[in-house]
Design a protein around this motif. Structure first.
Motif, PDB file in Angstrom:
ATOM      1  N   GLY A 164      27.642  38.539  55.999  1.00 36.63           N
ATOM      2  CA  GLY A 164      27.964  39.958  55.976  1.00 36.63           C
ATOM      3  C   GLY A 164      29.401  40.259  55.621  1.00 36.63           C
ATOM      4  N   ARG A 165      30.273  39.262  55.705  1.00 36.62           N
ATOM      5  CA  ARG A 165      31.690  39.461  55.376  1.00 36.62           C
ATOM      6  C   ARG A 165      32.036  39.050  53.938  1.00 36.62           C
ATOM      7  N   LEU A 166      31.081  38.477  53.217  1.00 37.33           N
ATOM      8  CA  LEU A 166      31.372  37.999  51.860  1.00 37.33           C
ATOM      9  C   LEU A 166      31.530  39.177  50.903  1.00 37.33           C
ATOM     10  N   ILE A 167      32.643  39.239  50.202  1.00 35.54           N
ATOM     11  CA  ILE A 167      32.856  40.364  49.287  1.00 35.54           C
ATOM     12  C   ILE A 167      31.887  40.324  48.118  1.00 35.54           C
ATOM     13  N   ARG A 168      31.409  39.139  47.743  1.00 32.58           N
ATOM     14  CA  ARG A 168      30.459  39.078  46.629  1.00 32.58           C
ATOM     15  C   ARG A 168      29.091  39.593  47.040  1.00 32.58           C
ATOM     16  N   MET A 169      28.874  39.799  48.344  1.00 28.83           N
ATOM     17  CA  MET A 169      27.616  40.347  48.839  1.00 28.83           C
ATOM     18  C   MET A 169      27.779  41.776  49.353  1.00 28.83           C
ATOM     19  N   ASN A 170      28.876  42.407  48.966  1.00 30.93           N
ATOM     20  CA  ASN A 170      29.143  43.774  49.401  1.00 30.93           C
ATOM     21  C   ASN A 170      29.673  44.601  48.245  1.00 30.93           C
ATOM     22  N   ASP A 171      29.425  45.885  48.301  1.00 27.77           N
ATOM     23  CA  ASP A 171      29.978  46.831  47.344  1.00 27.77           C
ATOM     24  C   ASP A 171      30.864  47.825  48.094  1.00 27.77           C
ATOM     25  N   GLY A 172      31.680  48.547  47.347  1.00 22.18           N
ATOM     26  CA  GLY A 172      32.458  49.607  47.973  1.00 22.18           C
ATOM     27  C   GLY A 172      33.932  49.286  48.058  1.00 22.18           C
ATOM     28  N   ALA A 173      34.707  50.330  48.303  1.00 24.21           N
ATOM     29  CA  ALA A 173      36.168  50.224  48.293  1.00 24.21           C
ATOM     30  C   ALA A 173      36.707  49.393  49.445  1.00 24.21           C
ATOM     31  N   ALA A 174      35.951  49.276  50.533  1.00 25.36           N
ATOM     32  CA  ALA A 174      36.455  48.562  51.709  1.00 25.36           C
ATOM     33  C   ALA A 174      36.785  47.102  51.405  1.00 25.36           C
ATOM     34  N   HIS A 175      36.102  46.540  50.420  1.00 28.98           N
ATOM     35  CA  HIS A 175      36.282  45.119  50.118  1.00 28.98           C
ATOM     36  C   HIS A 175      37.235  44.873  48.949  1.00 28.98           C
ATOM     37  N   ALA A 176      37.702  45.951  48.339  1.00 32.91           N
ATOM     38  CA  ALA A 176      38.561  45.810  47.158  1.00 32.91           C
ATOM     39  C   ALA A 176      39.897  45.119  47.458  1.00 32.91           C
ATOM     40  N   PRO A 177      40.566  45.429  48.586  1.00 27.31           N
ATOM     41  CA  PRO A 177      41.863  44.766  48.832  1.00 27.31           C
ATOM     42  C   PRO A 177      41.763  43.249  48.913  1.00 27.31           C
ATOM     43  N   LEU A 178      40.748  42.748  49.631  1.00 24.44           N
ATOM     44  CA  LEU A 178      40.602  41.293  49.728  1.00 24.44           C
ATOM     45  C   LEU A 178      40.215  40.694  48.386  1.00 24.44           C
ATOM     46  N   LYS A 179      39.359  41.381  47.649  1.00 20.72           N
ATOM     47  CA  LYS A 179      38.994  40.900  46.320  1.00 20.72           C
ATOM     48  C   LYS A 179      40.230  40.812  45.431  1.00 20.72           C
ATOM     49  N   GLY A 180      41.127  41.782  45.582  1.00 23.66           N
ATOM     50  CA  GLY A 180      42.358  41.779  44.798  1.00 23.66           C
ATOM     51  C   GLY A 180      43.284  40.624  45.129  1.00 23.66           C
ATOM     52  N   LEU A 181      43.100  40.017  46.304  1.00 21.59           N
ATOM     53  CA  LEU A 181      43.892  38.842  46.673  1.00 21.59           C
ATOM     54  C   LEU A 181      43.197  37.545  46.268  1.00 21.59           C
ATOM     55  N   LEU A 182      41.877  37.522  46.374  1.00 22.45           N
ATOM     56  CA  LEU A 182      41.136  36.291  46.073  1.00 22.45           C
ATOM     57  C   LEU A 182      41.086  35.974  44.584  1.00 22.45           C
ATOM     58  N   MET A 183      40.942  36.992  43.760  1.00 22.56           N
ATOM     59  CA  MET A 183      40.813  36.734  42.323  1.00 22.56           C
ATOM     60  C   MET A 183      42.069  36.079  41.740  1.00 22.56           C
ATOM     61  N   PRO A 184      43.281  36.565  42.074  1.00 18.09           N
ATOM     62  CA  PRO A 184      44.470  35.853  41.581  1.00 18.09           C
ATOM     63  C   PRO A 184      44.581  34.437  42.139  1.00 18.09           C
ATOM     64  N   LEU A 185      44.093  34.239  43.367  1.00 20.56           N
ATOM     65  CA  LEU A 185      44.127  32.901  43.961  1.00 20.56           C
ATOM     66  C   LEU A 185      43.333  31.919  43.109  1.00 20.56           C
ATOM     67  N   LEU A 186      42.131  32.316  42.710  1.00 19.93           N
ATOM     68  CA  LEU A 186      41.314  31.458  41.854  1.00 19.93           C
ATOM     69  C   LEU A 186      41.906  31.320  40.460  1.00 19.93           C
ATOM     70  N   ALA A 187      42.417  32.435  39.940  1.00 17.21           N
ATOM     71  CA  ALA A 187      42.972  32.421  38.586  1.00 17.21           C
ATOM     72  C   ALA A 187      44.181  31.498  38.475  1.00 17.21           C
ATOM     73  N   ALA A 188      44.863  31.281  39.593  1.00 10.73           N
ATOM     74  CA  ALA A 188      46.069  30.441  39.577  1.00 10.73           C
ATOM     75  C   ALA A 188      45.738  28.954  39.517  1.00 10.73           C
ATOM     76  N   ILE A 189      44.480  28.590  39.730  1.00 10.94           N
ATOM     77  CA  ILE A 189      44.087  27.177  39.674  1.00 10.94           C
ATOM     78  C   ILE A 189      43.844  26.785  38.224  1.00 10.94           C
ATOM     79  N   ASP A 190      44.629  25.869  37.731  1.00  3.67           N
ATOM     80  CA  ASP A 190      44.501  25.421  36.343  1.00  3.67           C
ATOM     81  C   ASP A 190      43.278  24.507  36.209  1.00  3.67           C
ATOM     82  N   PRO A 191      42.335  24.836  35.318  1.00  5.10           N
ATOM     83  CA  PRO A 191      41.132  24.004  35.178  1.00  5.10           C
ATOM     84  C   PRO A 191      41.439  22.550  34.846  1.00  5.10           C
ATOM     85  N   SER A 192      42.458  22.321  34.041  1.00  6.20           N
ATOM     86  CA  SER A 192      42.812  20.930  33.699  1.00  6.20           C
ATOM     87  C   SER A 192      43.306  20.167  34.921  1.00  6.20           C
TER      88      SER A 192
END
Length: 380
Positions: free
Chosen positions: A86-114
């Motif tokens: 119930g706390r997973l942002i990928r299983m929720n919609d709405g503005a309430a989850h946007a702040p955490l999503k805004g932190l997680l996406m850069p976290l993943l993007a910062a990982i270099d695939p190589s």
């Protein structure tokens, strides 16, 4: 154009059984070209198969990732697995989850695939030390190496020893399995126990503040933004879950492609994994649920209706933007780790080949794991 409603008399293959069919792609292609959006009366679902229709559903504001009245699968409700889900942002919609999503996406993007692939090679030595690559070991490797590598890249202590790495990956897999509609009572109970174990492990694994590293910095930023610490921890586990079944499926399907002898000489595993993400995608479909009556793809759909979104069918006739495979989604819930997943799948295949795994032998004896959305080979 064929009618928008499919009757019970249609072919034995259907949009759900296609996931584990030996070759569903002619069927998917026919749907994408001639039945891009229709009602399957037997399944009780709308089905989106064309690329435009898939994109329209995934971007529609009334199409939600969960039924509005059922934020957690009933089988998980009231369990630690349900609380985590119930706390997973990928299983929720709405503005309430946007702040955490805004932190997680850069976290993943910062990982270099190589860098991730390089780290996977090092961790493969820990996981496979002194073991022969039987079919059973290959299956375990597919579900373990990507999860352990991502956990390690996030700064979690999984590389302490092989037993800890295998335990973490095993609990992640158990929680992932419990989320399936096909999960039986034992699987749900195992998932509840796994969710509890992972929450305790993660709390113990995180260094006390102040500390540097991806996860302490994430927690600090979340605290400053007023985001609940339990939500942060749940979504760290959620990242590991996303690295589990889908990446295992992509790596397994890449092995199958190698085993069928149709891969041009010189194709490296990482390049092949990117191709397989389109030609034999790991996640074949996803679902959306109507929160209100709407006009969707030329049809009137009602609040409470479900839409089965055939990502694999859309892949038959094109990708979302010419570059990203449809299997990683589109719209609000696009998977942000697409390049990372392909790198980890390729690195997993490379590690298996280096340890003597024989793709031709594997391709001669396998089945697909029971699933309604993921195409995961199980080698026998």
């Amino acid at each position: 154009m064929l009618p928008a409603t499919v009757s019970d008399a249609d072919d034995a293959i259907d949009p759900l059984s296609a996931v584990t069919h030996p070759d569903p792609y002619p069927y998917y292609r026919e749907l994408a070209m001639h039945r891009p959006f229709f009602r399957d009366q037997r399944l009780g679902l709308w089905v989106a198969a064309g690329a435009q229709e898939v994109a329209a559903v995934l971007s529609h504001p009334e199409c939600r990732v969960r039924p509005p009245a059922q934020p957690v699968p009933p089988a998980l409700a009231g369990t630690p697995a349900g609380d985590l889900f119930g706390r997973l942002i990928r299983m929720n919609d709405g503005a309430a989850h946007a702040p955490l999503k805004g932190l997680l996406m850069p976290l993943l993007a910062a990982i270099d695939p190589s860098a991730a692939a390089h780290r996977a090679a090092a961790l493969a030595a820990l996981l496979a030390a002194g073991t022969a690559m039987s079919a059973e070991r290959v299956n375990g490797f597919l579900f373990t190496l990507p999860v352990v590598t991502l956990a390690d890249l996030l700064g979690l202590p999984v590389a302490v020893d092989r037993d800890m790495a295998v335990a973490v990956a095993g609990h992640v897999a158990a929680f992932a399995t419990a989320q399936s509609p096909l999960a039986d009572t034992n699987a749900v109970q195992a998932g509840a126990g796994a969710a509890q174990w992972l929450a305790i492990w993660l709390a113990d694994a995180l260094p006390p503040a102040p500390a540097s590293g991806p996860l302490p910095l994430l927690h600090q930023a979340a605290h400053a933004a007023g985001i609940d610490a339990q939500a942060v921890s749940a979504n760290i586990i959620g990242l590991l879950v996303q690295a589990c079944e889908a990446t295992a499926a992509l790596a397994g399907n890449t092995l199958l492609q190698l085993g069928r002898g149709t891969v041009p000489a010189g194709t490296v595993p990482e390049e092949l994994a990117a191709q397989v993400a389109v030609s034999d995608p790991p996640v074949q479909n996803t679902r959306r649920f109507l929160a209100a009556d709407a006009r969707l793809c030329g049809h009137d759909v009602k609040a409470g209706d479900a839409v089965l979104v055939l990502l694999a069918a859309a892949s038959c006739i094109g990708m979302a933007d010419g570059k990203r495979p449809w299997t990683f989604g589109d719209g609000r819930h696009t998977c942000p780790g697409d390049r990372l997943a392909q790198a980890l799948a390729g690195a997993t295949v490379r590690a298996l080949l280096a340890r003597g795994a024989d793709p031709a032998a594997l391709a001669r004896a396998f089945r697909y794991r029971p699933s309604l959305n993921a195409r995961i080979p199980h080698f026998c």
